[in-house]
Every structure is written in structure tokens, then in C-alpha cells.
Scaffold this active site. Structure first.
Site, PDB file in Angstrom:
ATOM      1  N   ASN A 184       0.837  -1.207   0.000  1.00  0.00           N
ATOM      2  CA  ASN A 184       0.000   0.000   0.000  1.00  0.00           C
ATOM      3  C   ASN A 184       0.866   1.250   0.000  1.00  0.00           C
ATOM      4  O   ASN A 184       1.918   1.316   0.646  1.00  0.00           O
ATOM      5  CB  ASN A 184      -0.995  -0.006   1.166  1.00  0.00           C
ATOM      6  CG  ASN A 184      -0.381  -0.203   2.531  1.00  0.00           C
ATOM      7  OD1 ASN A 184       0.604  -0.906   2.673  1.00  0.00           O
ATOM      8  ND2 ASN A 184      -0.958   0.423   3.532  1.00  0.00           N
ATOM      9  N   GLU A 194       0.355   5.241   0.514  1.00  0.00           N
ATOM     10  CA  GLU A 194      -0.577   6.277   0.970  1.00  0.00           C
ATOM     11  C   GLU A 194      -0.133   7.657   0.503  1.00  0.00           C
ATOM     12  O   GLU A 194       0.962   7.828  -0.053  1.00  0.00           O
ATOM     13  CB  GLU A 194      -0.697   6.199   2.498  1.00  0.00           C
ATOM     14  CG  GLU A 194      -1.263   4.852   2.944  1.00  0.00           C
ATOM     15  CD  GLU A 194      -1.471   4.732   4.447  1.00  0.00           C
ATOM     16  OE1 GLU A 194      -0.997   5.609   5.205  1.00  0.00           O
ATOM     17  OE2 GLU A 194      -2.117   3.739   4.854  1.00  0.00           O
ATOM     18  N   ASN A 195      -1.017   8.619   0.753  1.00  0.00           N
ATOM     19  CA  ASN A 195      -0.725   9.994   0.350  1.00  0.00           C
ATOM     20  C   ASN A 195      -1.449  10.941   1.284  1.00  0.00           C
ATOM     21  O   ASN A 195      -2.518  10.613   1.805  1.00  0.00           O
ATOM     22  CB  ASN A 195      -1.188  10.214  -1.105  1.00  0.00           C
ATOM     23  CG  ASN A 195      -0.694  11.511  -1.671  1.00  0.00           C
ATOM     24  OD1 ASN A 195      -1.326  12.550  -1.553  1.00  0.00           O
ATOM     25  ND2 ASN A 195       0.473  11.467  -2.289  1.00  0.00           N
ATOM     26  N   ALA A 196      -0.871  12.143   1.443  1.00  0.00           N
ATOM     27  CA  ALA A 196      -1.495  13.149   2.307  1.00  0.00           C
ATOM     28  C   ALA A 196      -2.910  13.474   1.817  1.00  0.00           C
ATOM     29  O   ALA A 196      -3.795  13.783   2.620  1.00  0.00           O
ATOM     30  CB  ALA A 196      -0.636  14.410   2.343  1.00  0.00           C
ATOM     31  N   TYR A 223      -5.630  11.705   1.091  1.00  0.00           N
ATOM     32  CA  TYR A 223      -5.907  10.295   1.400  1.00  0.00           C
ATOM     33  C   TYR A 223      -6.417   9.424   0.243  1.00  0.00           C
ATOM     34  O   TYR A 223      -5.887   8.341   0.008  1.00  0.00           O
ATOM     35  CB  TYR A 223      -6.877  10.186   2.582  1.00  0.00           C
ATOM     36  CG  TYR A 223      -6.280  10.543   3.931  1.00  0.00           C
ATOM     37  CD1 TYR A 223      -4.990  11.030   4.060  1.00  0.00           C
ATOM     38  CD2 TYR A 223      -7.032  10.384   5.090  1.00  0.00           C
ATOM     39  CE1 TYR A 223      -4.462  11.364   5.292  1.00  0.00           C
ATOM     40  CE2 TYR A 223      -6.513  10.709   6.337  1.00  0.00           C
ATOM     41  CZ  TYR A 223      -5.222  11.207   6.437  1.00  0.00           C
ATOM     42  OH  TYR A 223      -4.721  11.512   7.664  1.00  0.00           O
ATOM     43  N   CYS A 275      -4.135   0.695  -2.469  1.00  0.00           N
ATOM     44  CA  CYS A 275      -3.967  -0.546  -1.710  1.00  0.00           C
ATOM     45  C   CYS A 275      -2.883  -1.434  -2.338  1.00  0.00           C
ATOM     46  O   CYS A 275      -2.578  -1.322  -3.534  1.00  0.00           O
ATOM     47  CB  CYS A 275      -5.259  -1.337  -1.697  1.00  0.00           C
ATOM     48  SG  CYS A 275      -6.606  -0.591  -0.777  1.00  0.00           S
ATOM     49  N   GLU A 290      -3.074  -4.597  -3.100  1.00  0.00           N
ATOM     50  CA  GLU A 290      -3.571  -5.509  -4.136  1.00  0.00           C
ATOM     51  C   GLU A 290      -3.580  -4.826  -5.511  1.00  0.00           C
ATOM     52  O   GLU A 290      -3.191  -5.413  -6.520  1.00  0.00           O
ATOM     53  CB  GLU A 290      -4.997  -5.978  -3.820  1.00  0.00           C
ATOM     54  CG  GLU A 290      -5.112  -6.793  -2.546  1.00  0.00           C
ATOM     55  CD  GLU A 290      -5.380  -5.946  -1.307  1.00  0.00           C
ATOM     56  OE1 GLU A 290      -4.823  -4.831  -1.208  1.00  0.00           O
ATOM     57  OE2 GLU A 290      -6.143  -6.398  -0.454  1.00  0.00           O
ATOM     58  N   CYS A 317     -10.304  -4.891   0.016  1.00  0.00           N
ATOM     59  CA  CYS A 317     -11.408  -3.925   0.105  1.00  0.00           C
ATOM     60  C   CYS A 317     -12.288  -4.039  -1.141  1.00  0.00           C
ATOM     61  O   CYS A 317     -11.935  -4.704  -2.129  1.00  0.00           O
ATOM     62  CB  CYS A 317     -10.863  -2.507   0.262  1.00  0.00           C
ATOM     63  SG  CYS A 317     -10.248  -1.791  -1.271  1.00  0.00           S
ATOM     64  N   CYS A 340     -10.646  -3.023  -4.496  1.00  0.00           N
ATOM     65  CA  CYS A 340      -9.693  -4.029  -4.982  1.00  0.00           C
ATOM     66  C   CYS A 340     -10.431  -5.247  -5.526  1.00  0.00           C
ATOM     67  O   CYS A 340     -10.022  -5.836  -6.536  1.00  0.00           O
ATOM     68  CB  CYS A 340      -8.735  -4.439  -3.866  1.00  0.00           C
ATOM     69  SG  CYS A 340      -7.525  -3.151  -3.478  1.00  0.00           S
TER      70      CYS A 340
HETATM   71  N1  THU Z   1      -5.189  -1.558   2.553  1.00  0.00           N
HETATM   72  C1  THU Z   1      -4.625  -2.364   1.608  1.00  0.00           C
HETATM   73  O1  THU Z   1      -3.546  -2.069   1.067  1.00  0.00           O
HETATM   74  N2  THU Z   1      -5.257  -3.496   1.270  1.00  0.00           N
HETATM   75  C2  THU Z   1      -6.393  -3.948   1.863  1.00  0.00           C
HETATM   76  O2  THU Z   1      -6.860  -5.029   1.538  1.00  0.00           O
HETATM   77  C3  THU Z   1      -7.060  -3.143   2.876  1.00  0.00           C
HETATM   78  C4  THU Z   1      -6.442  -1.835   3.184  1.00  0.00           C
HETATM   79  C5  THU Z   1      -4.457  -0.352   2.948  1.00  0.00           C
HETATM   80  C6  THU Z   1      -5.090   0.950   2.577  1.00  0.00           C
HETATM   81  C7  THU Z   1      -4.459   1.871   3.597  1.00  0.00           C
HETATM   82  O3  THU Z   1      -3.185   2.284   3.136  1.00  0.00           O
HETATM   83  C8  THU Z   1      -4.252   1.000   4.813  1.00  0.00           C
HETATM   84  O4  THU Z   1      -4.335  -0.334   4.350  1.00  0.00           O
HETATM   85  C9  THU Z   1      -5.264   1.226   5.909  1.00  0.00           C
HETATM   86  O5  THU Z   1      -6.545   1.161   5.416  1.00  0.00           O
END
Ligand code: THU
Length: 156
Positions: free
Chosen positions: A61, A63-65, A67, A72, A74, A111, A114
Site C-alpha cells: 500500500n 498512501e498519500n497526504a 488520502y 492498496c 492488491e 477492500c 480491490c
Molecule cells: N489496505 C490495503 O492495502 N489493502 C487492503 O486489503 C485493505 C487496506 C491499505 C489501505 C491503507 O493504506 C491501509 O491499508 C489502511 O486502510
């Protein structure tokens, strides 16, 4: 008429009980989680995808400021594979694992977004893409296909 949708899945009593190929895939996912950029959630996720030719492509995963701009693990993995290996857009399995801020391995279930993305590749390839999810030290869950995780998926 009332109808019912039932799914089957398999549980293994730990990573060590998995068939060797899936054990390797989940181990690759755990390694990939080290590449996560998760300064906001502090939840690291690793995903490892096995292509039809046996190649493993990983993602984590990011992330970014801003959001929603993050991605993710996957989708990072499957978009990387699809863009780097378009000639082998054929996926056998994906393994997923979370790692929390204490470094403990955690459940990571894909999620909804994904699931939607994975389901389109599965539909295109015409055969199942298995999903292997770490649940706990004594439980790894295997779903036979993405369609089981996203019934009645949207497609064009
Ligand atoms: N996240 C994933 O990378 N995969 C998942 O299956 C669920 C959530 C990440 C998104 C975010 O960066 C962090 O987990 C918390 O939600």
C-alpha cells in the site's frame, strides 16, 4: 423468486500448512509489506500475485497526504503486473497480508475497490484467480475465485 448465493472457502491452520507454492506467495507478500508507504494508517499491507508463467509480482500500500490518492497493496500489485507484463495478463493467485504498527502480522481482506479491480482481470482471463488471505497465525483463508468475494460485480 428468492435465490441464495453461497460461497465455499478453505482454511489452513497456519502458513506452514499451505501448499508450497502458496506458502511461497504469502511469504513474498509479507516481504512486500516492508515496501509499504503508510505514514498515515501505520498499517502495512503486502500483496503477491502469481502469474500464469510462475512469476511473482508484488505490491504494497502506498498512501498519500491527499488520502484517496493512495492505493492498496492488491491494486499496486495487479496494476504493476498488468503494465509490466501485458503479454502475461493471466493471474493464478494473489496472497495478502497486513502488518500493524507493532510489526504484528494481521488479517488483510481485499477492500471493495480491490475486489472490483481483481474481478475484471479474472473475468477477462476466463478462469479463477484464487485469493489467499492471512487471517491469524493459526488461520490462512483461501477463496477459490474473486467472483465469490464480489458477486454480481459491475462490468461493461
Ligand atoms: N489496505 C490495503 O492495502 N489493502 C487492503 O486489503 C485493505 C487496506 C491499505 C489501505 C491503507 O493504506 C491501509 O491499508 C489502511 O486502510
Amino acid at each position: 423468486m428468492d435465490k441464495t448465493f453461497v460461497i465455499s472457502f478453505r482454511e489452513y491452520e497456519g502458513v506452514s500448512k499451505l501448499p508450497a507454492a502458496d506458502r511461497e506467495l504469502l511469504t513474498a507478500a509479507a516481504d512486500a509489506a516492508k515496501g509499504a508507504y503508510a505514514p498515515y494508517s501505520h498499517f502495512h499491507v503486502g500483496a503477491a500475485l502469481r502469474l500464469a508463467d510462475g512469476t511473482i509480482v508484488c505490491g504494497s500500500n502506498q498512501e498519500n497526504a491527499a488520502y484517496p490518492s493512495g492505493l492498496c497493496a492488491e491494486r499496486t500489485a495487479i496494476f504493476a503486473a498488468s503494465s509490466q507484463r501485458p503479454e502475461c495478463r493471466d493471474f493464478e493467485a494473489i496472497a495478502i497480508i497486513g502488518v500493524n504498527e507493532r510489526g504484528e502480522r494481521c488479517e488483510a481482506s481485499p477492500c471493495g475497490a480491490c475486489r472490483q479491480v481483481l474481478s475484471e482481470y479474472e473475468r477477462n482471463q476466463g478462469h479463477p484467480l484464487r485469493v489467499v488471505c492471512y487471517v491469524a497465525e493459526d488461520c490462512v483463508r483461501e477463496y477459490g475465485c474473486v467472483a465469490d468475494l464480489l458477486p454480481f460485480a459491475f462490468s461493461l
